[in-house]
Write a protein that holds these residues in place. Structure first.
Motif, mmCIF file in Angstrom:
data_model
loop_
_atom_site.group_PDB
_atom_site.id
_atom_site.type_symbol
_atom_site.label_atom_id
_atom_site.label_comp_id
_atom_site.label_asym_id
_atom_site.label_seq_id
_atom_site.Cartn_x
_atom_site.Cartn_y
_atom_site.Cartn_z
ATOM 1 N N LYS A 55 4.285 76.039 45.788
ATOM 2 C CA LYS A 55 4.692 77.512 46.358
ATOM 3 C C LYS A 55 6.416 76.407 46.671
ATOM 4 O O LYS A 55 7.633 76.981 46.417
ATOM 5 C CB LYS A 55 4.543 78.478 47.376
ATOM 6 C CG LYS A 55 4.017 79.084 46.674
ATOM 7 C CD LYS A 55 2.552 79.796 48.488
ATOM 8 C CE LYS A 55 1.548 81.432 47.642
ATOM 9 N NZ LYS A 55 1.743 81.632 48.895
ATOM 10 N N ASP A 56 6.192 75.646 47.370
ATOM 11 C CA ASP A 56 7.188 74.387 47.628
ATOM 12 C C ASP A 56 7.737 74.050 46.381
ATOM 13 O O ASP A 56 9.457 74.107 46.637
ATOM 14 C CB ASP A 56 6.439 73.370 48.289
ATOM 15 C CG ASP A 56 6.204 73.518 49.960
ATOM 16 O OD1 ASP A 56 6.701 74.862 49.851
ATOM 17 O OD2 ASP A 56 5.368 73.228 50.352
ATOM 18 N N ALA A 57 6.704 73.929 45.664
ATOM 19 C CA ALA A 57 8.056 72.929 44.222
ATOM 20 C C ALA A 57 8.804 74.088 43.750
ATOM 21 O O ALA A 57 9.803 73.934 43.233
ATOM 22 C CB ALA A 57 7.038 72.224 43.589
ATOM 23 N N GLU A 58 8.159 75.422 43.931
ATOM 24 C CA GLU A 58 8.752 76.546 42.407
ATOM 25 C C GLU A 58 9.395 76.865 44.188
ATOM 26 O O GLU A 58 11.248 76.887 43.625
ATOM 27 C CB GLU A 58 7.888 78.220 42.640
ATOM 28 C CG GLU A 58 7.398 77.771 42.316
ATOM 29 C CD GLU A 58 5.857 79.089 41.671
ATOM 30 O OE1 GLU A 58 6.475 79.480 43.095
ATOM 31 O OE2 GLU A 58 4.513 79.070 41.301
ATOM 32 N N ILE A 59 10.094 77.022 44.928
ATOM 33 C CA ILE A 59 11.086 77.551 46.452
ATOM 34 C C ILE A 59 11.844 76.192 45.849
ATOM 35 O O ILE A 59 13.507 76.041 45.529
ATOM 36 C CB ILE A 59 10.730 77.093 47.316
ATOM 37 C CG1 ILE A 59 9.582 78.255 47.476
ATOM 38 C CG2 ILE A 59 11.877 77.487 48.073
ATOM 39 C CD1 ILE A 59 8.909 78.360 49.217
ATOM 40 N N GLU A 60 12.099 74.876 45.985
ATOM 41 C CA GLU A 60 12.421 73.811 45.750
ATOM 42 C C GLU A 60 13.167 73.946 44.399
ATOM 43 O O GLU A 60 14.651 74.146 44.029
ATOM 44 C CB GLU A 60 12.264 72.313 45.225
ATOM 45 C CG GLU A 60 12.795 71.537 45.899
ATOM 46 C CD GLU A 60 12.281 70.013 45.692
ATOM 47 O OE1 GLU A 60 12.351 69.095 45.459
ATOM 48 O OE2 GLU A 60 11.322 69.928 45.780
ATOM 49 N N GLU A 61 12.499 74.214 43.559
ATOM 50 C CA GLU A 61 13.516 74.766 41.728
ATOM 51 C C GLU A 61 14.356 75.717 41.958
ATOM 52 O O GLU A 61 15.168 76.449 41.145
ATOM 53 C CB GLU A 61 12.164 74.624 40.498
ATOM 54 C CG GLU A 61 12.899 74.859 39.703
ATOM 55 C CD GLU A 61 13.302 73.858 38.479
ATOM 56 O OE1 GLU A 61 13.995 73.633 38.312
ATOM 57 O OE2 GLU A 61 12.597 72.636 39.241
ATOM 58 N N ALA A 62 14.061 76.731 42.433
ATOM 59 C CA ALA A 62 14.776 78.435 42.699
ATOM 60 C C ALA A 62 16.278 77.749 44.005
ATOM 61 O O ALA A 62 16.928 78.528 43.146
ATOM 62 C CB ALA A 62 14.445 78.804 43.306
ATOM 63 N N LYS A 64 17.096 74.607 42.795
ATOM 64 C CA LYS A 64 18.421 73.852 42.802
ATOM 65 C C LYS A 64 19.210 74.430 41.953
ATOM 66 O O LYS A 64 20.394 74.582 41.251
ATOM 67 C CB LYS A 64 17.625 72.875 42.209
ATOM 68 C CG LYS A 64 17.120 71.800 42.646
ATOM 69 C CD LYS A 64 16.320 70.855 41.938
ATOM 70 C CE LYS A 64 15.544 69.524 42.607
ATOM 71 N NZ LYS A 64 14.701 68.869 42.218
ATOM 72 N N ALA A 65 18.605 75.912 41.378
ATOM 73 C CA ALA A 65 18.974 77.295 40.318
ATOM 74 C C ALA A 65 19.897 77.266 40.688
ATOM 75 O O ALA A 65 20.875 77.651 40.844
ATOM 76 C CB ALA A 65 17.490 77.678 39.616
ATOM 77 N N SER A 66 19.617 77.697 42.182
ATOM 78 C CA SER A 66 20.758 78.229 42.796
ATOM 79 C C SER A 66 22.468 78.090 43.222
ATOM 80 O O SER A 66 23.080 77.975 43.323
ATOM 81 C CB SER A 66 20.457 79.071 44.448
ATOM 82 O OG SER A 66 21.213 79.920 44.965
ATOM 83 N N ALA A 67 21.873 76.836 43.408
ATOM 84 C CA ALA A 67 23.293 75.831 43.814
ATOM 85 C C ALA A 67 24.007 74.928 42.746
ATOM 86 O O ALA A 67 24.567 75.583 42.584
ATOM 87 C CB ALA A 67 22.210 74.102 44.302
#
Length: 136
Positions: A55-62, A64-67
């Motif tokens: 979940k942390d990796a998914e949140i981090e990926e999201a 990055k995509a948001s940024a």
């Protein structure tokens, strides 16, 4: 006599073995269940940690995509703002045509000598053609 003692010992063992097993089995069962419960709890804990890491990796990926999306949006807004500023004339009035586009005047306005002269002077000043368009 040795045979007699062996027979009695064997009979005693045969008689006591079930009773000993009855006494020991509940204790062994309890110990095994405790150990298995500990293993199950540890397994659940590790699986929860793994799920949280995913979940942390998914949140981090999201994030990055948001940024990245925010950066692209900002670039588009900046480009649009530059275009808007480029279309402002000396009096900060917005000009609907892009630089380099022809100056357009309607046929009715072209019949007005002063309006035609002003449009032609502006077209010559900017180095663009003057177009007379149909009335709208």
């Amino acid at each position: 006599m040795a045979d007699d003692n062996d027979k009695q010992a064997a009979a005693l063992i045969a008689a006591l073995a079930p009773k000993i097993a009855e006494a020991i089995i509940p204790q062994l069962t309890e110990q095994v269940e405790t150990q298995v419960k500990g293993l199950k709890d540890k397994n659940d804990e590790l699986l929860d940690k793994l799920a949280n890491l995913k979940k942390d990796a998914e949140i981090e990926e999201a994030g990055k995509a948001s940024a990245a999306l925010a950066a692209r949006t900002k670039a588009l807004i900046d480009a649009a703002d530059k275009q808007r500023i480029a279309r402002l004339d000396g009096n900060n009035m917005y000009q609907g045509r892009k630089a380099g586009d022809a100056i357009k005047i309607s046929r009715v306005d072209a019949r007005n000598v002063a309006a035609y002269r002003d449009a032609k002077a502006l077209a010559e000043k900017e180095g663009v053609p003057l177009e007379i368009v149909a009335d709208e």
